[in-house]
Design an enzyme around this catalytic site. Structure first.
Site, short mmCIF file in Angstrom:
data_model
loop_
_atom_site.label_atom_id
_atom_site.label_comp_id
_atom_site.label_asym_id
_atom_site.label_seq_id
_atom_site.Cartn_x
_atom_site.Cartn_y
_atom_site.Cartn_z
NE ARG A 57 3.68 -1.82 8.37
CZ ARG A 57 4.92 -1.66 7.53
NH1 ARG A 57 4.79 -1.40 6.34
NH2 ARG A 57 6.01 -2.23 7.82
CE LYS A 58 6.68 -7.55 7.34
NZ LYS A 58 5.97 -7.51 8.76
CB THR A 59 -0.02 -5.72 1.00
OG1 THR A 59 0.49 -4.18 0.68
CG2 THR A 59 -0.94 -5.75 1.76
#
Length: 231
Positions: A72-74
């Site tokens: 999910r991390k960006t």
């Protein structure tokens, strides 16, 4: 004299901020969302998500059901573009945001008093269409997660033999995701074990070097102190 000092600090702070902003825009636009999809090992760990995705997908055995997904991390402000870049490279998106599914991790399990209780509480709060994923680090946790009705079980930092045992026990009753220690070198082993999802592209939010945030914070503090001194 004091007012002149405040103006000087404000000017320095503004210049540092503009410099960081220029660097961020230039580096992100050029390298992070480029749709170039390379399979050359030398470029597999580029900042570009599509390049990473294509390099990993290319290592999967032909006909494998295992899918490569991101996390999910960006990078802040780049979520839609980086998620799109991953899909361009042939991989999939895990979640676009927290609302896309329930992911129960070790801290949630500890707070609820166990996997069974955590899944029950989550199930009571979300729609029947929302999937619940449980992070499991041991075989006992895998068995409890499956018995609790988890839709997806994430095998966290397990070795190859533990992954094989867990996948064999789950036997298709839930999706199996592997996270941690996933490399291009062991993808074929994971695929052979019957893993459904492999979270390989985990560094999309890796920071670019030399941000000098410490200087930015220091100048901000100095400016605030000068303003407060004015009364």
């Amino acid at each position: 004299m004091q007012f002149a000092h405040i103006l000087q600090n404000f000017n320095e702070l503004t210049q540092i901020f503009i410099g960081h902003l220029h660097y961020l825009l230039k580096s992100r636009c050029r390298s992070r969302i480029s749709p170039i999809a390379s399979t050359r090992p030398g470029r597999a760990w580029s900042f570009c998500p599509s390049t990473q995705a294509r390099a990993f997908v290319a290592r999967l055995p032909e006909g494998s059901r295992t899918r490569i997904v991101d996390t999910r991390k960006t990078a802040p402000g780049w979520r839609l573009l980086e998620k799109y870049a991953v899909r361009v490279g042939g991989a999939g998106n895990h979640r676009a945001g927290l609302s896309d599914g329930v992911l129960i991790k070790d801290n949630h399990i500890a707070a609820c008093g166990g996997i069974t209780a955590a899944v029950a509480r989550a199930r009571a709060q979300v729609s029947h269409l929302t999937k619940i994923e449980v992070e499991a680090a041991t075989q006992d946790e895998v068995r409890e997660a499956l018995a609790a009705g988890a839709d997806v079980i994430m095998l966290d930092n397990m070795d190859a033999e533990s992954i094989r045992q867990a996948t064999q026990y789950i036997a298709g009753r839930a999706l199996v995701e592997v996270s941690g220690n996933v490399t291009a070198a062991n993808l074929q082993t994971l695929a052979a074990a019957g893993v459904d999802l492999s979270t390989a592209i985990a560094d999309l939010a890796a920071p670019a070097p030399l941000y000098r945030f410490q200087i930015l914070v220091q100048k901000t503090v100095e400016l605030c102190q000068d303003v407060n001194a004015l009364g």
